[in-house]
Design a protein around this motif. Structure first.
Motif, short mmCIF file in Angstrom:
data_model
loop_
_atom_site.label_atom_id
_atom_site.label_comp_id
_atom_site.label_asym_id
_atom_site.label_seq_id
_atom_site.Cartn_x
_atom_site.Cartn_y
_atom_site.Cartn_z
N ASP A 58 -85.39 -60.23 -54.18
CA ASP A 58 -87.04 -60.41 -53.99
C ASP A 58 -87.54 -59.38 -53.36
OD1 ASP A 58 -89.18 -62.09 -54.66
OD2 ASP A 58 -88.87 -62.38 -52.53
N ALA A 59 -87.23 -59.06 -51.88
CA ALA A 59 -87.86 -58.14 -51.09
C ALA A 59 -87.81 -56.74 -51.70
CB ALA A 59 -87.26 -57.91 -49.82
N PRO A 67 -95.31 -51.13 -51.96
CA PRO A 67 -94.69 -50.52 -50.94
C PRO A 67 -94.96 -50.89 -49.61
CG PRO A 67 -95.17 -48.81 -52.22
CD PRO A 67 -95.82 -49.93 -52.88
N ASP A 68 -96.45 -51.26 -49.58
CA ASP A 68 -97.15 -51.71 -48.34
C ASP A 68 -97.33 -53.15 -48.02
OD1 ASP A 68 -97.71 -49.07 -47.48
OD2 ASP A 68 -99.44 -48.99 -48.91
N ASP A 69 -96.12 -53.87 -48.77
CA ASP A 69 -96.43 -55.56 -48.75
C ASP A 69 -95.54 -55.87 -47.15
OD1 ASP A 69 -95.74 -58.37 -48.62
OD2 ASP A 69 -95.41 -58.12 -51.02
N PRO A 70 -96.61 -56.21 -46.33
CA PRO A 70 -95.69 -56.41 -44.92
C PRO A 70 -94.94 -57.85 -45.11
CG PRO A 70 -98.06 -57.36 -45.27
CD PRO A 70 -97.93 -56.73 -46.38
N GLY A 71 -94.87 -58.75 -45.91
CA GLY A 71 -94.04 -59.78 -46.22
C GLY A 71 -92.78 -59.38 -46.75
N ASN A 77 -86.32 -56.24 -43.58
CA ASN A 77 -85.85 -56.30 -42.23
C ASN A 77 -85.27 -57.31 -41.79
OD1 ASN A 77 -87.19 -53.75 -41.86
ND2 ASN A 77 -88.92 -54.41 -41.09
N ARG A 78 -85.20 -58.70 -42.14
CA ARG A 78 -84.62 -59.69 -41.94
C ARG A 78 -83.09 -59.62 -42.51
NH1 ARG A 78 -85.65 -65.01 -44.66
NH2 ARG A 78 -83.58 -66.03 -44.51
N VAL A 79 -83.02 -59.01 -43.40
CA VAL A 79 -81.71 -58.68 -44.10
C VAL A 79 -80.86 -57.63 -43.44
CG1 VAL A 79 -80.36 -57.74 -46.19
CG2 VAL A 79 -82.34 -59.37 -46.66
N LEU A 80 -81.70 -56.50 -43.13
CA LEU A 80 -81.12 -55.33 -42.36
C LEU A 80 -80.73 -55.69 -40.82
CD1 LEU A 80 -83.47 -52.44 -43.46
CD2 LEU A 80 -81.03 -52.66 -43.93
N PRO A 107 -73.24 -57.14 -48.75
CA PRO A 107 -73.85 -56.85 -49.85
C PRO A 107 -75.24 -56.53 -49.81
CG PRO A 107 -72.29 -58.67 -50.50
CD PRO A 107 -72.30 -58.32 -48.89
N ALA A 108 -75.97 -57.73 -49.33
CA ALA A 108 -77.59 -57.63 -49.18
C ALA A 108 -78.09 -56.42 -48.42
CB ALA A 108 -78.07 -59.00 -48.85
N TRP A 109 -77.29 -56.39 -47.03
CA TRP A 109 -77.58 -55.50 -46.32
C TRP A 109 -77.03 -53.92 -46.69
CZ3 TRP A 109 -75.36 -51.09 -43.90
CH2 TRP A 109 -75.77 -50.71 -42.67
N SER A 110 -76.14 -53.72 -47.39
CA SER A 110 -75.70 -52.54 -48.14
C SER A 110 -76.89 -52.11 -49.12
CB SER A 110 -74.43 -52.62 -48.63
OG SER A 110 -73.29 -52.86 -47.81
N ALA A 111 -77.50 -53.04 -49.91
CA ALA A 111 -78.33 -52.62 -50.95
C ALA A 111 -79.68 -52.29 -50.24
CB ALA A 111 -78.61 -53.59 -51.83
N ALA A 112 -79.97 -52.88 -49.03
CA ALA A 112 -81.31 -52.78 -48.37
C ALA A 112 -81.08 -51.47 -47.74
CB ALA A 112 -81.44 -53.80 -47.37
#
Length: 175
Positions: A58-59, A67-71, A77-80, A107-112
């Motif tokens: 979703d992020a 690209p500038d969507d702060p949410g 960044n939460r995933v990372l 998996p989520a971290w790797s994609a991010a």
């Protein structure tokens, strides 16, 4: 589809025959995706990993569109924040390993992290298919950077056929 991991995650949703599909609707779909990306033995297909991937997907979708969507950036960044690369020296050679506070984030971290790599290489080449009915994404690796379609065999051919039929309908005049 053979895209980088971040784009492959985005492409776990698609439209076929006007019907929306989501490979991550189930754990079976998640297992299938892990197989397709060659990570079945590395990642565990469970509800925690699926939920984390949905957050990352979703992020990423929101960031590709804005690209500038702060949410969206905060969500990515939460995933990372659930993993980190640790560098080390081993036998005179540099090495690195990625550590996760919980393997379900891998998996989520790797994609991010892959998305950040794409951004650092050529952010303007992260694209959504130009077919408005298509929801797929791609990373343009063409020499001149002008790829418009998720695939020439699918959306590209449909666009060419539509232009051809429009010319025929207009008596061969070009726009």
């Amino acid at each position: 589809m053979g895209e980088p991991l971040a784009m492959d995650l985005l492409n776990t949703r698609w439209v076929s025959g006007g019907v929306h599909h989501d490979l991550l609707d189930s754990l079976d779909g998640l297992r299938q995706w892990f197989e397709e990306i060659g990570r079945a033995g590395r990642f565990t297909a469970d509800e925690a990993a699926r939920g984390n991937l949905l957050l990352a997907r979703d992020a990423l979708a929101r960031l590709v569109d804005g690209p500038d969507d702060p949410g969206a950036a905060a969500d990515l960044n939460r995933v990372l924040g659930h993993g980190a690369v640790h560098r080390f020296l081993d036998g005179g050679r540099e090495g690195s390993t990625t550590r996760f506070e919980d393997p379900a984030w891998a998996p989520a971290w790797s994609a991010a992290a892959d998305y950040l790599d794409l951004l650092s290489t050529a952010p303007d080449r992260i694209r959504r298919c130009a077919n408005h009915a298509c929801v797929l994404h791609f990373y343009d690796t063409s020499r001149n950077g002008t790829r418009r379609w998720c695939s020439m065999a699918g959306c590209g051919n449909r666009a060419k056929a539509a232009r051809h039929h429009a010319r025929e309908r207009d008596g061969g005049r070009t726009a």
